[in-house]
Design a protein around this motif. Structure first.
Motif, PDB file in Angstrom:
ATOM      1  N   GLN A  31     -79.779   9.715  76.421  1.00  0.00           N
ATOM      2  CA  GLN A  31     -78.655   8.785  76.537  1.00  0.00           C
ATOM      3  C   GLN A  31     -77.289   9.451  76.497  1.00  0.00           C
ATOM      4  O   GLN A  31     -76.323   8.919  77.030  1.00  0.00           O
ATOM      5  N   ARG A  32     -77.133  10.598  75.906  1.00  0.00           N
ATOM      6  CA  ARG A  32     -75.832  11.269  75.823  1.00  0.00           C
ATOM      7  C   ARG A  32     -75.712  12.464  76.755  1.00  0.00           C
ATOM      8  O   ARG A  32     -74.778  13.252  76.622  1.00  0.00           O
ATOM      9  N   GLN A  33     -76.629  12.603  77.700  1.00  0.00           N
ATOM     10  CA  GLN A  33     -76.583  13.706  78.663  1.00  0.00           C
ATOM     11  C   GLN A  33     -75.799  13.250  79.893  1.00  0.00           C
ATOM     12  O   GLN A  33     -76.316  12.534  80.742  1.00  0.00           O
ATOM     13  N   GLY A  34     -74.561  13.643  79.980  1.00  0.00           N
ATOM     14  CA  GLY A  34     -73.673  13.177  81.033  1.00  0.00           C
ATOM     15  C   GLY A  34     -74.108  13.557  82.436  1.00  0.00           C
ATOM     16  O   GLY A  34     -74.026  12.755  83.363  1.00  0.00           O
ATOM     17  N   TYR A  93     -76.130  -2.620  84.172  1.00  0.00           N
ATOM     18  CA  TYR A  93     -75.731  -1.250  83.847  1.00  0.00           C
ATOM     19  C   TYR A  93     -74.223  -1.152  83.663  1.00  0.00           C
ATOM     20  O   TYR A  93     -73.743  -0.509  82.731  1.00  0.00           O
ATOM     21  N   THR A  94     -73.470  -1.803  84.536  1.00  0.00           N
ATOM     22  CA  THR A  94     -72.012  -1.753  84.456  1.00  0.00           C
ATOM     23  C   THR A  94     -71.517  -2.378  83.159  1.00  0.00           C
ATOM     24  O   THR A  94     -70.595  -1.851  82.522  1.00  0.00           O
ATOM     25  N   ASP A 100     -69.936   0.197  76.237  1.00  0.00           N
ATOM     26  CA  ASP A 100     -70.463   1.338  75.479  1.00  0.00           C
ATOM     27  C   ASP A 100     -71.242   0.879  74.250  1.00  0.00           C
ATOM     28  O   ASP A 100     -71.099   1.416  73.163  1.00  0.00           O
ATOM     29  N   CYS A 101     -72.054  -0.150  74.445  1.00  0.00           N
ATOM     30  CA  CYS A 101     -72.794  -0.717  73.320  1.00  0.00           C
ATOM     31  C   CYS A 101     -74.254  -0.277  73.299  1.00  0.00           C
ATOM     32  O   CYS A 101     -74.841  -0.153  72.236  1.00  0.00           O
ATOM     33  N   LEU A 107     -79.579   3.357  80.437  1.00  0.00           N
ATOM     34  CA  LEU A 107     -80.353   4.430  81.053  1.00  0.00           C
ATOM     35  C   LEU A 107     -81.770   3.964  81.391  1.00  0.00           C
ATOM     36  O   LEU A 107     -82.297   4.290  82.460  1.00  0.00           O
ATOM     37  N   ALA A 108     -82.364   3.185  80.511  1.00  0.00           N
ATOM     38  CA  ALA A 108     -83.698   2.645  80.785  1.00  0.00           C
ATOM     39  C   ALA A 108     -83.669   1.727  82.007  1.00  0.00           C
ATOM     40  O   ALA A 108     -84.582   1.751  82.836  1.00  0.00           O
TER      41      ALA A 108
END
Length: 119
Positions: A31-34, A93-94, A100-101, A107-108
Motif C-alpha cells: 500500500q505504501r509503494q509509490g 479508487y479516486t 487517503d483513508c 490497491l485491492a
C-alpha cells in the motif's frame, strides 16, 4: 450428478476466498509503494479502457446503431461511452486516494479490476 455440482461450487468458492485473501494481503503489503501504485493505476486504466472499448462497440452493434448513424458518429458515441464508463468504474479508487483513508482497499480494488474482467 447433483453431488458433483455441489462439490464443484464448493471448490470454486474455496478458490475464490483464497484469491481474495491473497489480493488483500498483497494490497496491505504494497500500500505504501509509490512506484507499484503508479504502474498499477496505469495498467488498470489501460485494461478497463480496453474492456470498455470492446464492450461498447459490441453493445452499439448489437442494438443496430451502425445502421442508424455513420461510422464517425458511432465511433464518437463509443468513445464517450468509454470515457464515462472508465471514470465511473474508477470512482471508488479516486475517493480512497483523495481522502487517503484506505490505501490498502484502493490497491485491492485496482488489483481486482486488473485480474478479473468486469464487462
Amino acid at each position: 450428478c447433483m453431488a458433483n455440482i455441489v462439490e464443484f461450487h464448493r471448490q470454486g468458492y474455496m478458490v475464490m476466498f483464497v484469491v481474495i485473501a491473497v489480493v488483500l494481503a498483497l494490497s496491505y503489503i504494497m500500500q505504501r509503494q509509490g512506484q507499484f501504485l503508479w504502474a498499477l493505476v496505469w495498467i488498470t486504466r489501460l485494461v478497463v479502457n480496453l474492456e470498455l472499448g470492446v464492450s461498447s462497440v459490441a453493445a452499439l452493434l448489437h442494438i443496430g446503431a451502425d445502421s442508424l448513424v455513420g461510422p464517425v458518429k458511432l465511433g464518437a458515441v463509443a468513445l464517450v461511452m468509454i470515457i464515462v464508463g472508465s471514470n465511473l468504474i474508477l470512482v471508488p479508487y479516486t475517493c480512497c486516494k483523495t481522502r487517503d483513508c484506505c490505501p490498502a482497499l484502493a490497491l485491492a480494488y485496482l488489483l481486482f479490476l486488473c485480474m478479473f474482467p468486469l464487462v
